[in-house]
Write an enzyme that holds these catalytic residues in place. Sequence first.
Site, mmCIF file in Angstrom:
data_model
loop_
_atom_site.group_PDB
_atom_site.id
_atom_site.type_symbol
_atom_site.label_atom_id
_atom_site.label_comp_id
_atom_site.label_asym_id
_atom_site.label_seq_id
_atom_site.Cartn_x
_atom_site.Cartn_y
_atom_site.Cartn_z
ATOM 1 N N HIS A 133 -13.295 -19.213 -36.606
ATOM 2 C CA HIS A 133 -14.226 -20.339 -36.683
ATOM 3 C C HIS A 133 -15.519 -20.074 -35.913
ATOM 4 O O HIS A 133 -16.517 -20.770 -36.119
ATOM 5 C CB HIS A 133 -13.553 -21.634 -36.216
ATOM 6 C CG HIS A 133 -13.349 -21.770 -34.745
ATOM 7 N ND1 HIS A 133 -12.139 -21.524 -34.138
ATOM 8 C CD2 HIS A 133 -14.183 -22.136 -33.755
ATOM 9 C CE1 HIS A 133 -12.247 -21.742 -32.835
ATOM 10 N NE2 HIS A 133 -13.484 -22.115 -32.579
ATOM 11 N N ASP A 168 -6.938 -17.997 -37.521
ATOM 12 C CA ASP A 168 -8.144 -18.220 -36.726
ATOM 13 C C ASP A 168 -8.521 -16.987 -35.903
ATOM 14 O O ASP A 168 -8.968 -17.091 -34.767
ATOM 15 C CB ASP A 168 -8.005 -19.431 -35.816
ATOM 16 C CG ASP A 168 -9.363 -19.956 -35.333
ATOM 17 O OD1 ASP A 168 -10.378 -19.605 -35.958
ATOM 18 O OD2 ASP A 168 -9.392 -20.688 -34.332
ATOM 19 N N SER A 248 -14.317 -20.637 -27.271
ATOM 20 C CA SER A 248 -13.549 -20.102 -28.393
ATOM 21 C C SER A 248 -13.794 -18.604 -28.564
ATOM 22 O O SER A 248 -14.933 -18.147 -28.585
ATOM 23 C CB SER A 248 -13.933 -20.822 -29.688
ATOM 24 O OG SER A 248 -13.468 -22.143 -29.680
#
Length: 392
Positions: A133, A168, A248
Amino acid sequence: GTGPMPAGPMGAGPMETGPLPTGAQPTAAPQRRGPVWMALLALVALAAGLLGGIGGAALMRNSSTSSTSPAVIAGAPGSRVTEQPAAAPGSVQEVAERVIPSVVSIAVSIGRQSGSGSGVVLTADGTILTNAHVVTAGGDRPAEDVLVSYSNGARAKARVLGADTMSDIAVIKAESTGLQPATVGVSDNLSVGQDVIAIGSPLGLQGTVTTGIISALNRPVSTMGADGSHESVIDAIQTDAAINPGNSGGALVNASGALIGINSAIATMGASEGAAGSIGLGFAIPIDQAMRVANQIIGGQTVTRASLGVTVRPSPEATQPGALVASVVENGAAARARIPNGALITAVDDRRISSSEALVAAIRSYAPGQDVKIAYTHQGRETTATVKLGEQ
C-alpha cells in the site's frame, strides 16, 4: 470517552533553594562562667555533628558514584556535565544506531495521487522491502515515480519490482550501491512481552525510533484500502510501540536489532482521515511471511500462498467459537483430507481458531505444501485431520 488530560507539572513543584541562614557571630566567652568540662562537652557535640555531616556527605557521594554518570555536587561552580553516556550493548540507543541506516523513507506519486512510507534495505545494491500500500499510494497499481531517502541525507530514484496486495508486501529497487542491509531475523519463536523497537518515517519524520513490547501474536487484522474496500487479512504481530501513518513498510526489530516484522497497520478510534494516530495498537507483518513473498518477487516468480480449499463464515453459535465451513473446493486440500461442508474448524496445529478471519490469517502464515493439523467438530463429533495445504 474521556477528554484529553491537561498538561501540567508531574509530581511536586520545583524545590526552592537559597543560602543557608548564618548564625550569630561568636562572642567572647565570659570569664569563669562554668566548668571546663561543659565547654569540652560542647566541643565534642560540635565535633559529632560535623562527623555526622561528613558521613552523610560521604554516603551521598557513594550513592551518586554508583551510577554511570559523573558525580556532581549540586550548586558547585562548573558542575555542568557535557558528556553523554556511551551506548550500552543491546540498549535501544545502540540498536537504533545500527538499524537506522538500514531504514529508508519512500515517497511515491501516481498522477495526482501521492503518498509516503518507509522501507527496509535488504541488499547493499538497493533492494528494499516495504508495504504494497506504500508503493501504490492506496491505489490499484504500483507507482512509476518512487523516491528513496536515506538516513545520511542522500536520495535515489527507485522502481517497483513487484507488489502483492493480498499480503501487503512489495519490493523496490533503488539506484544505489554501498547500502547497509538490515539483519533479518525470524518470527516463528517470538514471545508476548518481548521488547521491540519500531523505526520508520511517521508523518514524514525520517529516522523516528519508538519502543514497546509485543502485545500479542497471531492477531488477525483486516486492512482496508483508501476507498474503504477490503484488501487483506494479515497474521500480525501486535505492538504498543508508537506507529503512525508513514511508519508503514518500516522495521520492527528485536532487542538484538534483528528484523522481525514490517510495520503495516494501526488501529484507530474511527477518526477521520488525516486525524488518525497511534493509540498503542500497531500491527506488523511477521518477517517470515514477508520474506517468503519478497523472495518470490525478487526471483521474478508469481506470488503464491497457502490454501485450505474452503470458504468460511463466522460460527452461528456465540458459545462455539470457530470458522464454519460454508463450502469445500473440489479436489482442494480440505476435500482431500475429507473435511466436510458444515464443519466448525476450531484449531490449526496448536493455535485456537475463534473466527473466520483467524482461520484465513492462520493458513496464510504457512507455505504451500506444508502439513498442518486441522481440528473441527461436525455433527457433535470432534475430529483432527492432517492436511497438506494447497496453493493459490
